[in-house]
Design a protein around this motif. Structure first.
Motif, PDB file in Angstrom:
ATOM      1  N   VAL A 165      67.258  25.118 -17.699  1.00 38.64           N
ATOM      2  CA  VAL A 165      67.501  25.004 -19.137  1.00 38.64           C
ATOM      3  C   VAL A 165      67.898  23.564 -19.475  1.00 38.64           C
ATOM      4  CG1 VAL A 165      68.108  27.406 -19.610  1.00 38.64           C
ATOM      5  CG2 VAL A 165      69.875  25.826 -18.860  1.00 38.64           C
ATOM      6  N   ASP A 170      69.601  34.242 -19.514  1.00 34.79           N
ATOM      7  CA  ASP A 170      68.697  34.818 -18.514  1.00 34.79           C
ATOM      8  C   ASP A 170      68.845  34.104 -17.173  1.00 34.79           C
ATOM      9  OD1 ASP A 170      67.732  36.681 -20.305  1.00 34.79           O
ATOM     10  OD2 ASP A 170      65.895  35.559 -20.762  1.00 34.79           O
ATOM     11  N   GLU A 171      68.928  32.774 -17.195  1.00 34.19           N
ATOM     12  CA  GLU A 171      69.079  32.034 -15.951  1.00 34.19           C
ATOM     13  C   GLU A 171      70.424  32.330 -15.291  1.00 34.19           C
ATOM     14  OE1 GLU A 171      68.056  27.878 -16.013  1.00 34.19           O
ATOM     15  OE2 GLU A 171      66.018  28.299 -16.723  1.00 34.19           O
ATOM     16  N   ALA A 208      67.430  31.711 -22.890  1.00 31.76           N
ATOM     17  CA  ALA A 208      67.013  31.241 -21.564  1.00 31.76           C
ATOM     18  C   ALA A 208      68.224  30.956 -20.680  1.00 31.76           C
ATOM     19  CB  ALA A 208      66.143  29.996 -21.694  1.00 31.76           C
TER      20      ALA A 208
END
Length: 160
Positions: A63, A48-49, A45
């Protein structure tokens, strides 16, 4: 800790997570890095962020973070910098004043330098008096890139 490397527009970023969340971001490659795509959900995550942030598609990180170090003052600075809106900046002096000690601008700079999670905890949004581009652990070209990215996205969002 589990580490992964993200190839970003400002060079490689090493990202680490522990049982609570993202605990480190470092400029460059940090060993040991696991081969292949990360399987840990928070690490995936975070990557991805960060990709979304650098693509101009994400203006706020969600996150979970794990900050276990730092003095009370450093933690207060990190919380304050996290509250600076995307695409905006504050001076070291303004942060110091907001924390109750207008004379602590240099201490704010030290806390920025000790930020364990740059980019996600946006120390690049803290600038010198008069908006001068000073101080950044990743180097001023990276700081300039991050500020220009955010300014461009903020302008695009405001005009759309």
């Amino acid at each position: 800790m589990r580490w992964a490397v993200l190839d970003s527009p400002i060079g490689e970023l090493s990202v680490a997570t522990d049982a609570l969340g993202v605990c480190r971001v470092r400029f460059g490659r940090t060993d040991p890095v696991a081969d292949g795509a990360p399987t840990e959900p928070v690490l995936r995550a975070a990557l991805d962020e960060l990709r979304g942030y650098f693509a101009g598609e994400l203006t706020g990180f969600t996150v979970p973070l794990s900050v276990r170090q730092g003095s009370d003052f450093e933690r207060a600075v990190w919380r304050r910098m996290s509250a600076i809106p995307y695409g905006q900046t504050e001076t070291y002096g303004a942060v110091a004043a907001a924390l109750g000690d207008p004379q602590a601008a240099r201490a704010v700079g030290v806390a920025c330098n000790r930020n364990p999670i740059p980019v996600i905890v946006p120390c690049h949004r803290i600038v010198g008096a008069g908006g001068k581009l000073v101080g950044f652990g990743g180097g001023l070209p990276r700081k300039r890139h991050l500020l220009e990215l955010e300014a461009g996205v903020a302008l695009r969002l405001a005009w759309s």
